[in-house]
Design an enzyme around this catalytic site. Structure first.
Site, PDB file in Angstrom:
ATOM      1  N   CYS A 121       0.800  -1.217   0.000  1.00 24.27           N
ATOM      2  CA  CYS A 121       0.000   0.000   0.000  1.00 24.27           C
ATOM      3  C   CYS A 121       0.837   1.274   0.000  1.00 24.27           C
ATOM      4  O   CYS A 121       0.314   2.354  -0.240  1.00 24.27           O
ATOM      5  CB  CYS A 121      -0.922   0.021   1.220  1.00 24.27           C
ATOM      6  SG  CYS A 121      -0.056   0.070   2.801  1.00 24.27           S
ATOM      7  N   GLU A 168      -6.989  -6.084  -0.478  1.00 31.19           N
ATOM      8  CA  GLU A 168      -7.084  -5.081   0.590  1.00 31.19           C
ATOM      9  C   GLU A 168      -5.990  -4.046   0.401  1.00 31.19           C
ATOM     10  O   GLU A 168      -4.863  -4.376   0.026  1.00 31.19           O
ATOM     11  CB  GLU A 168      -6.939  -5.775   1.954  1.00 31.19           C
ATOM     12  CG  GLU A 168      -7.030  -4.858   3.152  1.00 31.19           C
ATOM     13  CD  GLU A 168      -5.657  -4.394   3.670  1.00 31.19           C
ATOM     14  OE1 GLU A 168      -5.629  -3.597   4.619  1.00 31.19           O
ATOM     15  OE2 GLU A 168      -4.619  -4.830   3.101  1.00 31.19           O
ATOM     16  N   ARG A 211      -8.900   2.611  11.674  1.00 32.06           N
ATOM     17  CA  ARG A 211      -8.074   2.087  10.580  1.00 32.06           C
ATOM     18  C   ARG A 211      -8.978   1.809   9.378  1.00 32.06           C
ATOM     19  O   ARG A 211      -9.587   0.740   9.280  1.00 32.06           O
ATOM     20  CB  ARG A 211      -7.349   0.813  11.020  1.00 32.06           C
ATOM     21  CG  ARG A 211      -6.265   0.339  10.051  1.00 32.06           C
ATOM     22  CD  ARG A 211      -5.628  -0.942  10.536  1.00 32.06           C
ATOM     23  NE  ARG A 211      -4.449  -1.295   9.761  1.00 32.06           N
ATOM     24  CZ  ARG A 211      -3.216  -0.881  10.032  1.00 32.06           C
ATOM     25  NH1 ARG A 211      -2.990  -0.117  11.079  1.00 32.06           N
ATOM     26  NH2 ARG A 211      -2.196  -1.244   9.272  1.00 32.06           N
ATOM     27  N   ARG A 213      -9.717   0.949   5.585  1.00 31.40           N
ATOM     28  CA  ARG A 213      -9.099   0.229   4.473  1.00 31.40           C
ATOM     29  C   ARG A 213     -10.144  -0.043   3.399  1.00 31.40           C
ATOM     30  O   ARG A 213     -11.334  -0.183   3.677  1.00 31.40           O
ATOM     31  CB  ARG A 213      -8.502  -1.101   4.953  1.00 31.40           C
ATOM     32  CG  ARG A 213      -7.254  -0.935   5.827  1.00 31.40           C
ATOM     33  CD  ARG A 213      -6.111  -0.339   5.035  1.00 31.40           C
ATOM     34  NE  ARG A 213      -4.863  -0.235   5.753  1.00 31.40           N
ATOM     35  CZ  ARG A 213      -4.459   0.835   6.432  1.00 31.40           C
ATOM     36  NH1 ARG A 213      -5.240   1.909   6.506  1.00 31.40           N
ATOM     37  NH2 ARG A 213      -3.283   0.866   7.030  1.00 31.40           N
TER      38      ARG A 213
END
Length: 379
Positions: A121, A168, A211, A213
Site C-alpha cells: 500500500c 485489501e 483504521r 481500508r
C-alpha cells in the site's frame, strides 16, 4: 528459537553451498527452506480438511490467513518476500512463504477457490505519496518497486481463475492520482471476467483503532454470472476502548525519554502555530487510537499511552500492537521490537478480515444452494 547442529561430508556440503549460492541465499536459509518445503508437502498430503482452499499473497505475517482459516479455509500457497516476516510466518503457521512474487510462475501455484492479497500500500498511502513527492520519486503505478505488483496479482488471477478474491489496500487507493489508479485496477479485474464489490471499512468496529481500508471482492462471472449475493459485513459490536488491550505490567524501556518527549511536544507546538495538525497522538484510554503504522518503531508518536502525573507517556509494546490489530495472544512474536512494530503496522485488523471472509463464503454457499434448489422449485 532452537538450533540443530548436523555434520555433512564435504561433497554434500559443497553441493548444498553451490545450490544456495545459485538462489542467492545463505547455507542456513537454503536448508531451512528445504525443510519447510518438506513440511509443506507433508501437510498437503495429510491435511486435506477445509471447506475451501485459498492462497495468501503479500502475506506479511499472516493476518489475512488467520481470518480465512477462522471460517474454515485451508491455505495451499503463500508468498512474502520480507525475510523477517517470513520468520514470523513460519513460527506461527509452520509454512515458509515463497519469496519474490514477480519470479513465481503462476502455473506452479496450486489451484484454489479464493485468492487473498493485501498488495503493498505504500505507493498509494497518503504518507507514502507525500514522502515520495518530497524525494522527487514516482508513486502509484509509476513506482516500479511496488506499484506494479498489482499486475502480478492480476496475472495469477488470469491463470488460476479463483472463484472469488479479496484485495485489501489503504483508503487512499480510491482517490490516488485523481482516481485514475483505482480505475485501472477495477477495469483490469473486470476485463478478467469478475464482478466487483467495493467497500471502505473501519477497523474501529472490531478493535480499538481507527483504521480505514478499502476492500475489493471479486466473483468469477463464468461461475456466478454476477448473481452472487455478497454483502460486506455490518458491524454489530460496540467499539472497545483501547484500555482493554493494554498490559498490566510494562517494561520501563517503552516509556519515552525526556529528550524524545520534549522534542515531540516542541514539534507539535511548532506545527500548531503554523496552522498544521501534525503532532503526537496522546490516547484517550476510553476511546480508540489513531492508525498504527509501520513507522511506529521510530518514536511511537501516533499512539502514545498516558501514564499519569510525573511520568512521560509510553509506546505500545509489540504485544499490545498485536492486540490492537486483533491478533490472539497465542500469536508468536519472534523478532526484535523494531521488526515487530513494522510487521503489525503493515498488517490487517484480523477480526474485520474474518467478518469479510465469512460473508464471502456465505455468498459462495448460498449460490450453490440456490443452484441446486432452482430446478426443484420449477417442477
Amino acid at each position: 528459537m532452537k538450533q540443530i547442529h548436523i555434520k555433512l561430508d564435504e561433497d554434500i556440503h559443497k553441493r548444498i553451498s553451490d545450490l544456495a549460492a545459485l538462489e542467492g541465499s545463505s547455507l542456513q536459509e537454503y536448508i531451512l527452506s528445504a525443510v519447510c518445503n518438506k513440511f509443506r508437502q507433508s501437510n498437503n498430503q495429510t491435511n486435506q480438511t477445509g471447506k475451501f482452499t485459498f492462497i495468501d499473497l503479500f502475506a506479511g505475517i499472516g493476518g489475512m490467513r488467520l481470518g480465512f482459516e477462522e471460517v474454515g479455509g485451508k491455505c495451499v500457497f503463500t508468498s512474502e518476500w520480507d525475510r523477517f516476516s517470513q520468520k514470523t510466518y513460519l513460527s506461527n503457521f509452520g509454512d515458509m512463504p515463497e519469496g519474490d512474487i514477480t519470479k513465481i510462475d503462476a502455473k506452479e501455484i496450486p489451484d484454489h477457490d479464493i485468492l487473498v492479497a493485501g498488495f503493498p500500500c505504500q505507493p498509494f498511502s497518503i504518507a507514502g505519496v507525500s514522502k515520495k513527492n518530497s524525494l522527487g520519486r514516482a508513486h502509484g503505478f509509476l513506482d516500479q518497486a511496488q506499484g506494479t505488483l498489482f499486475f502480478d496479482v492480476a496475472r495469477i488471477i488470469k491463470e488460476k481463475r479463483p472463484k472469488t478474491f479479496l484485495l485489501e489496500n489503504v483508503k487512499n487507493l480510491r482517490t490516488h492520482d485523481k482516481g485514475r489508479t483505482f480505475k485501472i485496477i477495477c477495469e483490469t479485474l473486470q476485463k478478467l471476467g469478475y464482478s466487483l464489490h467495493i467497500g471502505i471499512h473501519d477497523g474501529k468496529h472490531y478493535v480499538p483503532q481507527h483504521r480505514e481500508r478499502i476492500f475489493i471482492v471479486g466473483y468469477d462471472m463464468e461461475v456466478y454470472g454476477g448473481m452472487e449475493s455478497f454483502q460486506f459485513p455490518e458491524p454489530t459490536q460496540t467499539p472497545r476502548p483501547i484500555k482493554s488491550i493494554l498490559m498490566s505490567e510494562v517494561d520501563d524501556k517503552y516509556t519515552l525519554s525526556d529528550k524524545l518527549w520534549n522534542y515531540l511536544q516542541q514539534y507539535a507546538a511548532k506545527h500548531k502555530a503554523n496552522g498544521n495538525g501534525f503532532g503526537f497522538g496522546l490516547v484517550n484510554l476510553e476511546g480508540v487510537s489513531r492508525t498504527l503504522s509501520a513507522r511506529y518503531y521510530k518514536d511511537g508518536s501516533e499512539i502514545l499511552i498516558p501514564q499519569g502525573e510525573g511520568k512521560n507517556p509510553r509506546r505500545l509494546t509489540p504485544r499490545e500492537c498485536a492486540r490492537l490489530q486483533g491478533f490472539p495472544d497465542t500469536f508468536k512474536i519472534v523478532v526484535s521490537d523494531t521488526q515487530a512494530y513494522r510487521q503489525f503496522g503493515n498488517s490487517v485488523v484480523v477480526p474485520l478480515i474474518t467478518a469479510v471472509a465469512k460473508e464471502m463464503v456465505i455468498a459462495m454457499d448460498q449460490y450453490q444452494t440456490n443452484k441446486i434448489l432452482q430446478p426443484l422449485m420449477s417442477v
